[in-house]
Every structure is written in C-alpha cells, then in structure tokens.
Design a protein around this motif. Sequence first.
Motif, short mmCIF file in Angstrom:
data_model
loop_
_atom_site.label_atom_id
_atom_site.label_comp_id
_atom_site.label_asym_id
_atom_site.label_seq_id
_atom_site.Cartn_x
_atom_site.Cartn_y
_atom_site.Cartn_z
N ALA A 172 0.66 -1.56 -0.44
CA ALA A 172 -0.21 0.13 -0.48
C ALA A 172 0.88 1.22 0.48
O ALA A 172 1.83 1.21 0.79
N SER A 173 0.05 2.56 -0.69
CA SER A 173 1.10 3.21 -0.80
C SER A 173 0.42 4.31 1.27
O SER A 173 0.70 5.08 0.69
N ALA A 174 -1.06 4.59 0.42
CA ALA A 174 -1.39 4.72 1.83
C ALA A 174 -2.63 4.31 2.46
O ALA A 174 -2.98 3.36 1.82
N VAL A 175 -2.53 4.41 3.51
CA VAL A 175 -3.61 3.75 4.10
C VAL A 175 -5.09 5.13 4.93
O VAL A 175 -5.21 6.27 5.23
N ILE A 176 -5.95 4.45 5.71
CA ILE A 176 -6.59 5.42 5.98
C ILE A 176 -7.83 4.47 7.02
O ILE A 176 -8.16 3.34 7.01
N LEU A 177 -7.73 5.04 7.87
CA LEU A 177 -8.69 4.41 9.84
C LEU A 177 -9.25 4.83 9.49
O LEU A 177 -10.01 5.89 9.85
N HIS A 211 -3.22 8.52 4.63
CA HIS A 211 -4.70 9.66 4.19
C HIS A 211 -5.12 10.29 4.64
O HIS A 211 -5.81 11.73 5.10
N ASP A 212 -6.58 9.32 6.09
CA ASP A 212 -7.40 10.68 7.21
C ASP A 212 -7.60 8.99 7.58
O ASP A 212 -7.55 8.26 7.56
N HIS A 213 -8.47 9.46 9.17
CA HIS A 213 -8.36 9.09 10.16
C HIS A 213 -10.28 9.09 10.39
O HIS A 213 -10.80 10.02 10.96
N LEU A 214 -11.67 8.62 9.57
CA LEU A 214 -12.30 8.46 9.94
C LEU A 214 -13.60 8.42 10.91
O LEU A 214 -12.77 6.91 11.57
N VAL A 215 -14.30 8.83 11.67
CA VAL A 215 -14.62 8.56 13.05
C VAL A 215 -16.01 8.41 12.01
O VAL A 215 -16.24 9.33 12.47
N ILE A 216 -17.31 7.28 12.67
CA ILE A 216 -18.28 6.81 12.52
C ILE A 216 -18.93 6.89 13.02
O ILE A 216 -19.06 6.21 14.40
N GLY A 217 -19.96 7.82 13.42
CA GLY A 217 -21.14 7.46 14.13
C GLY A 217 -22.60 7.70 14.12
O GLY A 217 -22.60 8.27 13.10
N ARG A 218 -23.55 7.83 14.78
CA ARG A 218 -24.80 7.57 14.11
C ARG A 218 -25.64 8.82 13.97
O ARG A 218 -25.94 9.70 13.10
N GLN A 219 -24.51 10.41 14.84
CA GLN A 219 -25.11 11.79 14.75
C GLN A 219 -24.11 11.97 12.92
O GLN A 219 -24.26 13.47 12.67
N GLY A 220 -23.04 11.13 12.39
CA GLY A 220 -22.72 11.86 11.28
C GLY A 220 -21.51 11.07 11.72
O GLY A 220 -20.50 10.15 12.17
#
Length: 230
Positions: A172-177, A211-220
């Motif tokens: 991989a060249s990049a990852v997203i958490l 590349h990014d870290h995304l936090v997912i919740g029911r509110q967005g």
Amino acid sequence: MPSEPAEVPHYHGHRARLRARFREAGGQGMPDYEILEILLSLAIPRRDVKPLAKDLIARFGSFAGVIAAPLDQIEAMDGMGEIAPTALKVVQEAALRLLKADVAKRPVISSWTALLDYCKARLAREAREEVYVLYLDRKNVLMADEVHGKGTVDQAPLYIREVVKRALDHVASAVILVHNHPSGDPSPSRADIEMTKDLAAALKTVGIALHDHLVIGRQGHASFKSLGLL
C-alpha cells in the motif's frame, strides 16, 4: 365421504398483494414494516409475520436498524425461529457489498461520498467499537479493507505494528483508518488523536501515508484531515 378442503390461511392473500405491490413499484412508498414482512415471509412461510415485522421495527427503529442489529438481539425476539435471523444478516451483507462495489477499484477522492456511505453502513449502528483499515495503492485506489480490532462500547484495540505489517503486505502507498463511536457522537477523543499521531509516525518510517482517520457515529462522521488533526 370426501374430506373438506383445507382452509387457506387469511394471510396468504395479504402476502400475494404485498408481493404484487413490490413488483409494481420496487418497494417505493411501502413502509419499512411491509418490506420486512415480505422478507420474513420467505423465511417463515407458515405463519402470519406482520405482527413480528411491526415488533422488530418498534424494537430497532427502522428496516435498516433491524438488519444491522446484533444477531443475538434479533434471535432473542419472540417468534424469530432459526432461519429468519440468518436471512436478515444476509440482507445486511448484501447491502454492504453493493455499497463497497461503488468504491472498489476506484480512487477514493473521486468516490469519497460512496466511501463514507459504505463506512457508515458498516459501522454506524455497531454496539461496540470496531477499527477498520482501508489500504490504498499509489493512485489512492482501494485495494482492501480489514478489521483490526473489536472492543467495548468505548474502546477498541489497535496494534500499530500489525497495521504497518499489513500495509507492507498489501504494498500500500496510503491507508485510511476508520472506527466507530457507539455513543453516536463522532467527535475524536484525546486517545483517538494520540493514537492517530503514533500511527502516522510509524507508517511514515516505511514511506506510507495516513490519508485520513474517519470516526463514524449515528450522528454523522468526523474526518481528521478536515479537522486539521492530520
């Protein structure tokens, strides 16, 4: 004497009408409980499942809430039997695969909204924290996504060395958490921020970008890159 013909259960005609309405409009305009009723009738053919469909919607809030609910909670509902819970989870997996098809083999930048939809569908309703890592090639095309930890209602383990190893395995060249907050609030915690810094530093030593870290919740959702945290 000839025997009396068996009485046709009252719900047979109702099911036929539901199926006909679905075929005509593809489910458009049908309430969640009716779509669920059609699905349950395939798994439980010899019983009126309309009350069960309504009970499930009342318990989990919507059709999406039902199919995304934990399997043990679905199985605990009176009248589910052995086959219906599996049928619901098959529908969930089918939905996830349809969403993933919109992002697979495409640059994530050009399919960012589809990527968010996939992540939200997979994680937003989970009752425990889960950590996923998305592996991207040099053109930022999604090559693979893997779960790296399942935890409790407020934390999940992430082993940085394992993420680096898997990134190298995938070339991989990049990852997203990506991880979820079962509380519903996607705001990053102090622990999230510190862990992200550590992961970014470890990946950088082998020439791989976070590349990014995304936090997912029911509110967005929250994006570390958009928030200036990465």
